[in-house]
Scaffold this motif. Structure first.
Motif, PDB file in Angstrom:
ATOM      1  N   HIS A   1       1.203  -1.228  -0.464  1.00 24.85           N
ATOM      2  CA  HIS A   1      -0.077   0.101   0.174  1.00 24.85           C
ATOM      3  C   HIS A   1       1.422   0.946   0.022  1.00 24.85           C
ATOM      4  O   HIS A   1       0.331   2.286  -0.211  1.00 24.85           O
ATOM      5  CB  HIS A   1      -1.036   0.150   0.771  1.00 24.85           C
ATOM      6  N   HIS A   2       1.865   1.025   0.458  1.00 25.20           N
ATOM      7  CA  HIS A   2       2.817   2.221   0.508  1.00 25.20           C
ATOM      8  C   HIS A   2       3.606   2.829  -0.751  1.00 25.20           C
ATOM      9  O   HIS A   2       3.850   3.890  -1.677  1.00 25.20           O
ATOM     10  CB  HIS A   2       4.559   1.722   1.621  1.00 25.20           C
ATOM     11  N   ASP A   3       3.207   1.613  -2.104  1.00 26.43           N
ATOM     12  CA  ASP A   3       3.377   2.198  -3.558  1.00 26.43           C
ATOM     13  C   ASP A   3       2.269   2.833  -3.887  1.00 26.43           C
ATOM     14  O   ASP A   3       2.186   3.039  -4.723  1.00 26.43           O
ATOM     15  CB  ASP A   3       4.068   1.048  -4.212  1.00 26.43           C
TER      16      ASP A   3
ATOM     17  N   LEU B   1      -0.801   7.999  -1.785  1.00 29.46           N
ATOM     18  CA  LEU B   1      -1.528   8.905  -1.020  1.00 29.46           C
ATOM     19  C   LEU B   1      -2.488   9.795  -1.023  1.00 29.46           C
ATOM     20  O   LEU B   1      -2.691  10.571  -2.306  1.00 29.46           O
ATOM     21  CB  LEU B   1      -0.682   9.237   0.097  1.00 29.46           C
TER      22      LEU B   1
ATOM     23  N   SER C   1      -5.479  11.976  -0.125  1.00 30.35           N
ATOM     24  CA  SER C   1      -5.484  12.813   1.796  1.00 30.35           C
ATOM     25  C   SER C   1      -7.108  13.397   1.194  1.00 30.35           C
ATOM     26  O   SER C   1      -7.624  13.901   0.444  1.00 30.35           O
ATOM     27  CB  SER C   1      -5.080  13.899   1.568  1.00 30.35           C
TER      28      SER C   1
ATOM     29  N   TYR D   1      -9.694   1.080   0.370  1.00 30.29           N
ATOM     30  CA  TYR D   1      -7.773   1.474  -0.418  1.00 30.29           C
ATOM     31  C   TYR D   1      -7.271   1.787   1.635  1.00 30.29           C
ATOM     32  O   TYR D   1      -7.560   2.538   2.000  1.00 30.29           O
ATOM     33  CB  TYR D   1      -8.348   3.313  -1.734  1.00 30.29           C
ATOM     34  N   PRO D   2      -5.713   1.338   1.168  1.00 29.46           N
ATOM     35  CA  PRO D   2      -5.170   1.417   1.866  1.00 29.46           C
ATOM     36  C   PRO D   2      -4.344   2.373   2.062  1.00 29.46           C
ATOM     37  O   PRO D   2      -3.881   2.852   3.138  1.00 29.46           O
ATOM     38  CB  PRO D   2      -4.526   0.180   1.656  1.00 29.46           C
ATOM     39  N   ASN D   3      -4.370   3.191   0.984  1.00 25.96           N
ATOM     40  CA  ASN D   3      -2.868   4.231   2.017  1.00 25.96           C
ATOM     41  C   ASN D   3      -4.541   5.892   1.681  1.00 25.96           C
ATOM     42  O   ASN D   3      -3.928   6.733   0.675  1.00 25.96           O
ATOM     43  CB  ASN D   3      -2.333   4.603   0.667  1.00 25.96           C
TER      44      ASN D   3
ATOM     45  N   GLU E   1      -5.139   9.491   4.029  1.00 33.10           N
ATOM     46  CA  GLU E   1      -4.711  10.202   5.298  1.00 33.10           C
ATOM     47  C   GLU E   1      -6.011  10.541   5.379  1.00 33.10           C
ATOM     48  O   GLU E   1      -6.626  11.350   4.617  1.00 33.10           O
ATOM     49  CB  GLU E   1      -4.270  11.421   5.297  1.00 33.10           C
TER      50      GLU E   1
ATOM     51  N   ARG F   1      -3.379   8.074   9.976  1.00 32.59           N
ATOM     52  CA  ARG F   1      -4.547   7.842   9.139  1.00 32.59           C
ATOM     53  C   ARG F   1      -5.537   8.797   9.514  1.00 32.59           C
ATOM     54  O   ARG F   1      -6.567   9.381   8.734  1.00 32.59           O
ATOM     55  CB  ARG F   1      -5.216   6.751   9.074  1.00 32.59           C
TER      56      ARG F   1
ATOM     57  N   GLY G   1      -0.617  13.722   0.582  1.00 29.80           N
ATOM     58  CA  GLY G   1      -1.290  12.820  -0.990  1.00 29.80           C
ATOM     59  C   GLY G   1      -0.836  13.990  -2.092  1.00 29.80           C
ATOM     60  O   GLY G   1      -0.881  14.832  -1.834  1.00 29.80           O
TER      61      GLY G   1
END
Length: 413
Positions: A3-5, A8, A10, A34-36, A38, A63, A87
């Protein structure tokens, strides 16, 4: 792919005293697949228990974040949130709206598949205070022409690339109703906008929400402002909507607004007059006008009171020192239109009154104290504005139909 790929996303939520709904708003973000993500809530210093609800989510760390302090309204809160985001994609979700399941994934997938799009929007629903679906928001595939006619983008169903949001300067903090419509206009002027058919959000309509409570008094002036700013004119659709939904605002309210934003083009403008601040006019009532010869003045519309006499006041009408007409101002409250053709760009109209009277000291007007009647509203009207006035007075609920047939705005797209 971890998920860090993934980009992001926001989500910015402006908030003020929405404790009845904000928990549903936050949960609709947290439940996204969706895992990424904030989520940043920018609260304006709520006093209704909203902040207590926000504190419950601080254990989520990166988060979820919030600030609560006085601000200058929703537009200011969005721009404050924009300064905090990390993001690459921005969602704007008001504190009484919510996302549909899978909304963020669908938006990110669309932007990833279409790198030329600066933003994407999906379809949306209207819900009420009890979470019941009341209607489908009338979204359409994007075009500048469609945007001119109506706000085809439901704001919570839109996702914007962060660099584009920043490049256009965020939202206009001088707008408090149609700041989203103005934003879509600014973005689409320089960037591509995409639409997908998925339902991404639910916009809540309830009696206290701005979309209902302030629709005509704040909404119409801001829609006119934004439309004229970006397209040079306003679509008949907007005028039709407000005239049919709010006929009770009155013809003078609409004429004042329409003249301010040149809804009927370069119509004659009242530059100044010698009417006293107390609304009395002297026996020689003088009006300085600026007139576009291509749209000459057709009539002078006056609303006022003739309280000093039990009989009418006869008026000789002069245009640039030449007599052109004779008119009668009735006794008591009156609303009258005087046919006065004026085409010279810099013109003066004088109403020379047959009766005058000095007021008692307690009511004395400024100047020499002699007056003829009071004027509350005065408008120099073009031929088209005069027709609007006549049709409105005949049937305020049908004037919008007349306008659709007789006004042909040409937008600058």
């Amino acid at each position: 792919m971890g998920h860090h790929d993934l980009p992001l996303v926001s989500i910015i939520t402006p908030s003020f005293n929405q404790s009845a709904y904000i928990r549903q708003t936050i949960e609709s973000v947290l439940s996204q697949d969706y895992p990424n993500i904030e989520h940043i809530v920018v609260d304006g210093g709520s006093t209704d228990g909203t902040v207590d609800i926000l504190r419950e989510y601080t254990h989520l760390g990166d988060r979820f974040r919030y600030i609560s302090e006085p601000d200058r309204g929703q537009s200011h809160a969005i721009n404050k949130g924009l300064a905090f985001v990390n993001g690459q994609i921005i969602g704007w979700l008001n504190s009484d709206d919510k996302y549909m399941p899978g909304a963020v994934t669908k938006a990110v997938n669309a932007l990833t598949a279409n790198p030329q799009w600066a933003m994407v929007y999906g379809n949306a629903l209207h819900i009420n205070a009890e979470d019941k679906i009341t209607s489908v928001y009338p979204t359409k595939p994007f075009s500048r022409q469609a945007l001119f006619v109506f706000c085809i983008i439901c704001q919570p169903a839109a996702f914007i690339r962060e660099e584009v949001f920043q490049a256009v300067g965020g939202v206009d903090e001088n707008l408090h109703y149609c700041m989203d419509y103005d934003l879509w206009m600014r973005i689409s002027k320089s960037y591509a906008v995409g639409h997908i058919q998925d339902f991404l959000a639910a916009s809540r309509l309830h009696p206290a929400c701005k979309s209902i409570a302030l629709e005509v008094d704040l909404g119409l002036p801001e829609i006119l402002l934004a439309s004229v700013r970006h397209f040079g004119t306003v679509a008949n659709h907007w005028l039709y909507h407000f005239l049919t939904h709010y006929p009770g605002k009155g013809v003078f309210w609409y004429l004042d607004l329409f003249k301010s934003y040149r809804v009927f083009g370069n119509t004659p403008i009242l530059v100044d007059s010698n009417r006293y601040p107390s609304s009395w006019v002297p026996p020689r009532y003088r009006l300085h006008l600026h007139v576009d010869p291509a749209q000459p003045m057709h009539a002078l519309l006056i609303k006022g009171v003739n309280p000093l006499f039990d009989q009418p006041v006869h008026v000789h009408v002069m245009v640039n020192h030449a007599p052109v007409a004779h008119h009668v101002i009735p006794a008591g409250p009156f609303e009258t239109s005087i046919p006065v053709p004026v085409s010279e760009p810099n013109s003066f109209v004088e109403l020379v009154c047959s009766r005058q009277q000095a007021l008692p000291d307690s009511e004395a007007a400024e100047g020499n104290g002699t007056v003829s009647f009071q004027v509350q509203n005065v408008f120099p009207l073009s031929a088209q504005e005069y027709q609007f006035y006549v049709h409105y007075k005949t049937n305020p609920r049908k004037v919008a139909d007349w306008l659709l047939k007789n006004r042909n705005p040409v937008p600058s797209l």
